[in-house]
Scaffold this motif. Structure first.
Motif, PDB file in Angstrom:
ATOM      1  N   SER A   1       0.820  -1.209   0.000  1.00  0.00           N
ATOM      2  CA  SER A   1       0.000   0.000   0.000  1.00  0.00           C
ATOM      3  C   SER A   1       0.855   1.261   0.000  1.00  0.00           C
TER       4      SER A   1
ATOM      5  N   ASP B   1       0.023   3.782   1.381  1.00  0.00           N
ATOM      6  CA  ASP B   1      -0.234   4.380   2.692  1.00  0.00           C
ATOM      7  C   ASP B   1       0.243   3.509   3.849  1.00  0.00           C
ATOM      8  N   ILE B   2       1.095   2.541   3.586  1.00  0.00           N
ATOM      9  CA  ILE B   2       1.588   1.649   4.631  1.00  0.00           C
ATOM     10  C   ILE B   2       2.218   2.447   5.773  1.00  0.00           C
TER      11      ILE B   2
ATOM     12  N   HIS C   1       8.333   0.591  -1.412  1.00  0.00           N
ATOM     13  CA  HIS C   1       7.042   1.262  -1.250  1.00  0.00           C
ATOM     14  C   HIS C   1       6.964   2.460  -2.198  1.00  0.00           C
TER      15      HIS C   1
ATOM     16  N   ARG D   1       1.124   6.187  -4.789  1.00  0.00           N
ATOM     17  CA  ARG D   1      -0.013   5.911  -5.655  1.00  0.00           C
ATOM     18  C   ARG D   1       0.213   6.527  -7.046  1.00  0.00           C
TER      19      ARG D   1
ATOM     20  N   TRP E   1      -8.342   1.852  -7.251  1.00  0.00           N
ATOM     21  CA  TRP E   1      -7.850   1.309  -5.983  1.00  0.00           C
ATOM     22  C   TRP E   1      -9.073   0.870  -5.181  1.00  0.00           C
TER      23      TRP E   1
ATOM     24  N   PRO F   1     -10.215  -1.403   1.167  1.00  0.00           N
ATOM     25  CA  PRO F   1      -9.985  -2.635   1.933  1.00  0.00           C
ATOM     26  C   PRO F   1     -11.279  -3.099   2.589  1.00  0.00           C
TER      27      PRO F   1
ATOM     28  N   HIS G   1      -1.435  -2.687   4.941  1.00  0.00           N
ATOM     29  CA  HIS G   1      -0.070  -2.807   4.410  1.00  0.00           C
ATOM     30  C   HIS G   1      -0.088  -3.163   2.925  1.00  0.00           C
TER      31      HIS G   1
ATOM     32  N   GLU H   1      -2.716  -3.237  -0.782  1.00  0.00           N
ATOM     33  CA  GLU H   1      -3.964  -2.799  -1.413  1.00  0.00           C
ATOM     34  C   GLU H   1      -4.145  -3.499  -2.752  1.00  0.00           C
TER      35      GLU H   1
END
Length: 244
Positions: free
Chosen positions: A144, A146-147, A190, A193, A210, A213, A236, A238
Motif C-alpha cells: 500500500s 499508505d503503509i 514502497h 499511488r 484502488w 480494503p 499494508h 492494497e
C-alpha cells in the motif's frame, strides 16, 4: 525433494490460514476480481499456486501460473499431480509470458512492489499489458502507498512488523513475520499511488481503480470489528485493477 515439498507445503498452508490473508487479502482481491467463470486467467508470480487453485475452483476456463522460482513451480506441479485441476505451470517471469497467448484476466499478487526503479516498474506493467486480451483486466495486490512506516510494531497483532530505510518514493521496506512457526523476512519497495498509476497508464492500461480494503463477514464474526480497525485505517497491502 520431499523435504523441500514439506517446507513449501507448511509455508503455504500456514500463510493461507493467517487471518489477514483469509479474511482481508483474499476477500478484497476476489471482490475486485468479480466473476471469472469461463474466463482465462494468467497468474503472474503464482508461487506455489495458491491463487491459481482458487481461480480454477471459481470456474475459470483456463488457468496458467508462472513464477521465476523453479522450486515454487515444482511444488505447484506436485500439488496439481496430486489433485488435478487442469492448471498449467511454467517457470517464467512476466516479461517471458508472451508466448502463452493473451488472457481475459491477469492477476499479479505481490509483484509490482519488487520493482527497484520506476523504469523496471513500467517494464513490469508493459509485460502485464502484453498478456491481456483487448478489454481484459489486470488485478494486482501490492504494498500500500499508505503503509505505516513510522511504527515498526503497528502490524504486530496481524502477524508481522514493517521497517523501512526511508519514506521516499521507492525506498525499501522490510516485512518480518512474527507469526508462530512461520519465520520469514521479505523486502520490497514502497511506491506512491502516483508512481503506480503513472506506470500502469504509461503501459497503456486505463480505468485504474484502488479498491477499498474490506473484511469478510466471517472475519468480523471470528475476531470482532475492533480487531480490524487499525489495519483498515492503514492497510499494508492494497488491491488495484485496470483494463486494457
Amino acid at each position: 525433494m520431499s523435504s523441500q515439498y514439506d517446507t513449501l507445503a507448511a509455508i503455504t498452508n500456514l500463510t493461507a490460514e493467517l487471518p489477514l490473508r483469509k479474511y482481508y487479502e483474499e476477500y478484497t482481491f476476489f471482490q475486485a476480481l468479480g466473476d471469472i467463470k469461463g474466463r482465462s486467467v494468467l497468474d503472474v508470480a503464482c508461487g506455489t499456486g495458491l491463487y491459481s487453485r482458487r481461480f480454477q475452483q471459481r470456474g475459470a476456463a483456463r488457468v496458467v501460473g508462472i513464477d521465476n522460482s523453479e522450486g515454487m513451480i515444482d511444488y505447484a506441479r506436485h500439488l496439481e499431480a496430486s489433485q488435478p485441476l487442469g492448471i498449467e505451470y511454467h517457470v517464467l517471469d512476466a516479461a517471458s509470458a508472451r508466448g502463452l497467448g493473451t488472457f481475459d484476466v491477469v492477476a499479479a499478487t505481490y509483484l509490482l512492489h519488487y520493482a527497484p526503479t520506476r523504469e523496471v516498474l513500467r517494464d513490469m506493467c508493459t509485460s502485464l499489458f502484453a498478456s491481456l486480451a483487448p478489454g481484459g483486466r489486470l488485478v494486482s495486490i501490492c504494498m500500500s502507498p499508505d503503509i505505516e512506516l513510522a511504527d515498526a510494531s503497528y502490524y504486530r497483532k496481524y502477524g508481522f512488523e514493517v521497517a523501512s530505510q526511508g519514506k521516499g518514493d521507492g525506498d525499501v521496506a522490510t516485512l518480518t513475520s512474527v507469526a508462530p512457526g512461520l519465520p520469514f523476512t521479505i523486502s520490497a519497495h514502497h511506491w506512491s499511488r502516483a508512481t503506480y498509476e503513472e506506470a500502469l497508464r504509461g503501459a497503456g492500461l486505463r480505468e485504474v481503480v484502488w479498491h477499498p480494503p474490506q473484511i469478510a463477514p466471517e472475519g468480523i464474526t471470528a475476531l470482532g470489528a475492533e480487531y480490524w480497525t487499525e489495519y483498515l485505517r492503514l492497510p499494508h497491502a492494497e488491491v488495484v485493477s485496470c483494463v486494457k
